[in-house]
Design an enzyme around this catalytic site. Structure first.
Site, PDB file in Angstrom:
ATOM      1  N   HIS A 171      -1.651 -14.962   2.251  1.00 53.16           N
ATOM      2  CA  HIS A 171      -1.384 -13.726   1.497  1.00 53.16           C
ATOM      3  C   HIS A 171      -1.343 -12.476   2.358  1.00 53.16           C
ATOM      4  O   HIS A 171      -1.314 -11.367   1.818  1.00 53.16           O
ATOM      5  CB  HIS A 171      -2.436 -13.513   0.417  1.00 53.16           C
TER       6      HIS A 171
ATOM      7  N   LYS B  21       5.082  -5.619 -12.205  1.00 58.10           N
ATOM      8  CA  LYS B  21       4.611  -5.118 -13.505  1.00 58.10           C
ATOM      9  C   LYS B  21       5.373  -3.861 -13.899  1.00 58.10           C
ATOM     10  O   LYS B  21       5.781  -3.693 -15.050  1.00 58.10           O
ATOM     11  CB  LYS B  21       3.107  -4.828 -13.457  1.00 58.10           C
TER      12      LYS B  21
ATOM     13  N   LYS C  39      -0.166   0.633   3.215  1.00 55.76           N
ATOM     14  CA  LYS C  39       0.521   0.891   1.948  1.00 55.76           C
ATOM     15  C   LYS C  39       1.060   2.321   1.876  1.00 55.76           C
ATOM     16  O   LYS C  39       1.834   2.673   1.001  1.00 55.76           O
ATOM     17  CB  LYS C  39      -0.424   0.618   0.774  1.00 55.76           C
TER      18      LYS C  39
ATOM     19  N   LYS D  99      -2.749   1.074  -6.339  1.00 58.38           N
ATOM     20  CA  LYS D  99      -2.982  -0.138  -5.536  1.00 58.38           C
ATOM     21  C   LYS D  99      -4.175   0.170  -4.652  1.00 58.38           C
ATOM     22  O   LYS D  99      -4.619   1.320  -4.594  1.00 58.38           O
ATOM     23  CB  LYS D  99      -1.756  -0.479  -4.689  1.00 58.38           C
ATOM     24  N   ARG D 100      -4.707  -0.830  -3.936  1.00 56.99           N
ATOM     25  CA  ARG D 100      -5.783  -0.534  -3.002  1.00 56.99           C
ATOM     26  C   ARG D 100      -5.338   0.545  -2.012  1.00 56.99           C
ATOM     27  O   ARG D 100      -4.156   0.620  -1.664  1.00 56.99           O
ATOM     28  CB  ARG D 100      -6.189  -1.806  -2.236  1.00 56.99           C
TER      29      ARG D 100
ATOM     30  N   THR E 228       2.546  -7.223  -6.366  1.00 53.43           N
ATOM     31  CA  THR E 228       2.731  -7.733  -7.722  1.00 53.43           C
ATOM     32  C   THR E 228       2.751  -6.573  -8.712  1.00 53.43           C
ATOM     33  O   THR E 228       3.353  -6.668  -9.777  1.00 53.43           O
ATOM     34  CB  THR E 228       1.618  -8.729  -8.111  1.00 53.43           C
TER      35      THR E 228
END
Ligand code: 26V
Length: 832
Positions: A375, A676, A570, A564-565, A672
């Site tokens: 992952h 959504k 990111k 998100k984290r 993910t």
């Protein structure tokens, strides 16, 4: 154990069914019975008690199907799969279980009869936050899809006493608070199954013996500390199909009658200390989603999960089978990242030491049953454990790992006899005497997969290239998904109704049906309805944000969301730079083609990740300055949504216009959240990273806001990356850096953001934030202009939903099943 006559069993089931009617009256009666009789409360009690009573009422209605599913799986020769995961980020269950049982309306009416609100009751359920982020939530979505597809799959995880910490924002800083999610009572969904308690060993030593009778060499693991693993089962109902699968979570407990000798010797306190040490194992979820290597307790958690689960499967197997020659034909284990990769060594230990199977035979069974999913490509997230820790904690599994490695390296040497470098690179034990859990997983599995096409290819080309050269056939891709039951039907009821009215209900179990929406994308009447639903969802989100932060958002502004984290890769920072750019445009009166925006951030930083925590503080300080500037008004609002979690996303994604998926290309394995948002009709602004690539392909490039360097460009640029050059070439970036560096957002906190500024200015910035700045603000302007044409925007929004069909975990699970597990669906039917 008592063996019950089949007729009695059926009678029992018939009786249970009779007493758990799915109609409004039966639900109301049972709810009152639980609330008033069992719990000693009344309908005027706090919502939490009402939630519990309704959950028990619902669980009763799952129980018959649950037993029947268990019976169907265990009383015939069926292949079964086991999903081993340190995390299952379940979130709330009441509304999901009512939906899957098909009794949402009945339950709502029953509550209404008592002048209660189902929605308020549902809202008082605490999230089961037994995971960090994407990897844990994916496991939960997989469980839902397997039950819906009627696949005999069981989840194995840990029942952490404390889940993911709760995040509070104090003066703009993240403050962590313990999440004692079980409260004082118990979790209403779980059933304790002490009868399946297993014992897990730690410490001691490994000794070889020659059996005096057989002359066989055997190994004993002696003087170990023994800890009990007690299972708690959580029901996982499929969608209206009478299947209820099981998620089994282990809780650590000291052996009963433990340490009597110490007790008798008068060391009462030592004995009690040992007990709490044992129970520490499942006390808390590690709140880190990348590093945190080398922590003894974490390794103990991993072995505890793996050993208890494998013993459980083997015990179940032995109830119905003699010997292990067919074990691999009937059992499959999927390893969720490297966290449970000790399963490779543990299955070998159980087969060789406990079951007396020869090494080669045991190895065949192991490699045929194990499959590993990777992952992440981030090197700091690749797990390595010091051999010294293994020696102390897991002496026997370590010996087995040595033997696995010895045999594996012989294989490498045969294939590349002269290549010593390669043998060194590929060794499961590295030159610093660390065990590489990823290599152990690859060597011990027949399947290795990434979680999006790009990611799976990068694994083959980069990280695992050596292994790909020996075993190309092991490597495959399984693009992630999300379950549309929770992430569309449940969290967006208005859109669900609109979809049902337009294309029927089949999409709930076959998401590809959403493509039937395409012709409606340009239908003005339908666009209108779509717009009303989106607006209502934005109102609901704005209401929640007002309640949580006090900030009032204009529902007609574009809701631009990144949740998100918090992680440097990111690039929440890139988003902040854009916000500062918009602010600076307002301040200089550059309002051409302006679109009002509400920029929403949310996410947790690992408690020890200083840079991520600074990013949170920066977002909050920028929000403070922007939101209180009278020149800005409705043109721009910035909020940091505190304590982002599953139940928050259920309100956030239906109310989003623009989804931010802006990681440095090549770093986000899949994502993910991106799926959504898409499913709920948000448009994406994103880089070519992870599953964004496939999202863009599915919806068409004209309906996706793409920007930024591609993965090969990122890698080619790295050696001569020059951030100053980007600043020099872009006056917008100069203005943004000017504001940041002048301390405009930290007037009374000098130097607070120096690390952030320094990291972005560094030629070694691994995330190359400034390289993508210009492309990002340019694409943001294109998105903003597109938003001004609402009919165009709504068309694109409809097309995003219409093209999201492939991002269902139903599709993902079908692929795992077809290529890896090869299970036959089992239909559970209680009709007769
Ligand atoms: C690593 C560690 C390291 C030790 C401490 C605890 C801990 C907990 C989790 C992790 C794994 C992080 C990997 C991860 O979450 N990957 C995410 O997986 C998602 C599902 O496949 C994917 O969508 C995301 O892109 C990916 O970042």
């Amino acid at each position: 154990m008592a063996s019950v006559n089949e007729a009695v069993r059926l009678e029992c089931i018939a009786d249970m069914l009779q007493h758990t009617g799915l109609d409004r009256e039966s639900i109301e009666t049972d709810f009152l019975r639980y609330l008033c009789h069992f719990m000693g409360r009344n309908p005027g009690s706090e919502d939490y008690y009402l939630f519990k009573a309704l959950s028990y009422t619902t669980r009763d209605r799952l129980m018959t199907y649950w037993k029947e599913t268990w019976h169907a799986y265990n009383n015939q020769n069926l292949k079964k799969a086991y999903y081993l995961s340190m995390e299952f980020l379940i979130g709330r269950s009441l509304s999901n279980n009512l939906l899957n049982l098909g009794i949402e309306h009945e339950a709502a009416e029953a509550m209404h009869d008592l002048t209660l609100s189902l929605e308020e009751i549902e809202d008082s359920e605490r999230d089961a936050g037994l995971g960090n982020g994407g990897l844990g939530r994916l496991a939960a979505c997989f469980m839902d899809s397997c039950a819906t597809l009627q696949l005999p799959v069981m989840g194995y995880g840990l029942r952490y006493e404390y889940g993911m910490f709760r995040q509070r924002i104090q003066n703009g800083f993240q403050v962590e608070e313990p999440d004692h999610w079980l409260g004082t009572g118990q979790y209403p969904w779980e059933v304790m199954r002490s009868e399946y308690t297993r014992v897990v060993k730690f410490g001691g030593a490994s000794r070889q013996y020659t059996d005096p009778h057989s002359g066989q060499l055997t190994v004993h693991w002696e003087n170990a500390e023994e800890i009990q693993a007690i299972p708690f089962d959580v029901p996982i109902p499929g969608y209206k199909n009478q299947t209820v699968n099981t998620l089994r979570l282990w809780s650590a407990s000291a052996q009963e009658g433990f340490n009597l000798t110490e007790f008798n010797a008068g060391s009462y306190h030592e004995a009690i200390a040992k007990k709490s040490e044992a129970e520490n194992i499942t006390m808390v979820l590690y709140p880190n989603d990348s590093s945190e290597n080398g922590k003894e307790l974490r390794l103990k958690q991993q072995y505890f999960l793996v050993s208890a689960s494998l013993q459980d499967v083997i015990a179940q197997w032995k109830k119905h089978n003699d010997g292990f020659s067919r074990f691999a034909e009937y059992n499959a284990f999927q390893l969720n990242d490297t966290h449970p990769s000790l399963a490779v060594a543990e299955l070998m230990r159980l087969l060789v030491d406990k079951e007396g199977i020869k090494w080669d035979e045991a190895w065949k069974i192991t490699t045929q049953t194990m499959a590993y999913t990777n992952h992440t490509l981030l090197p700091e997230a690749l797990e390595k454990w010091p051999v010294s820790l293994f020696e102390r904690l897991l002496p026997r599994p370590l010996e087995i790992i040595y033997e696995i490695n010895r045999r594996f390296l012989m294989q490498v040497a045969m294939k590349w006899p002269a290549d010593l470098q390669r043998q060194r690179r590929m060794s499961i034990i590295d030159e610093h005497n660390n065990v590489s859990m990823a290599y152990l997983a690859i060597v011990g599995s027949h399947s290795v997969n990434g979680v999006a096409e790009l990611h799976s290819n990068l694994l083959k080309e980069g990280l695992f290239h050596d292994f790909y050269e020996i075993w190309p056939e092991k490597f495959n891709n399984k693009t992630n998904g999300v379950t549309q039951r929770r992430w569309l039907a449940m969290c967006n009821p208005e859109l669900r109704e609109l979809l049902n009215d337009t294309i029927g209900e089949e999409w709930i179990t076959d998401l590809s049906q959403l493509s039937n929406l395409k012709p409606y994308a340009t239908d003005a009447g339908f666009q209108n309805k779509w717009a009303i639903v989106k607006r209502n969802n934005k109102k609901r989100l704005a209401g929640l944000i007002k309640k949580q932060t006090g900030v009032e958002l204009n529902v007609d502004s574009m809701f631009d969301v990144q949740v998100k984290r918090i992680h440097e890769y990111k690039r929440q920072l890139l988003n902040v730079l854009h916000v500062i750019h918009l602010y600076s445009r307002i301040k200089r009166g550059d309002m051409e083609n302006w679109t009002n925006r509400s920029v929403i951030f949310g996410g947790k930083a690992a408690p020890g990740y200083a840079m991520a925590k600074q990013i949170i503080k920066l977002i909050n300080n920028v929000a403070e300055v922007v939101n209180s500037d009278p020149d800005v008004g409705d043109k721009l609002k910035v909020v940091f949504f505190p304590n982002y979690r599953v139940s928050a996303m259920e309100v956030i994604c239906p109310g989003t216009d623009l989804s931010e998926q802006i990681s440095t290309a090549g770093k986000e394995a899949s994502g993910t959240g991106n799926m959504k948002f898409m499913m709920n009709g948000a448009l994406t602004i994103g880089t070519l990273d992870g599953a964004n690539v496939e999202i863009r392909e599915a919806v068409g490039p004209e309906n996706f806001f793409l920007f930024g360097l591609h993965t090969p460009e990122v890698e080619a640029l790295r050696p001569h990356y020059n951030p100053q050059g980007y600043i020099d070439q872009c006056y917008e970036l100069q203005a943004v850096m000017g504001l940041l560096e002048s301390g405009h957002f930290n007037q009374f906190e000098p130097g607070l953001f120096d690390d952030i500024i320094h990291s972005m200015r560094s030629p070694n910035d691994p995330w190359m934030t400034l390289a993508d700045f210009h492309a990002y603000i340019t694409e943001q302007q294109i998105a903003a202009s597109a938003y001004l044409n609402q009919s165009e925007w709504i068309k694109m929004s409809i097309l995003n939903t219409a093209c999201s069909g492939i991002f269902s975990t139903d599709r993902t699970m079908q692929e795992y099943n077809k290529d890896i597990w090869k299970l036959t669906p089992v239909s559970v039917s209680l009709e007769e």
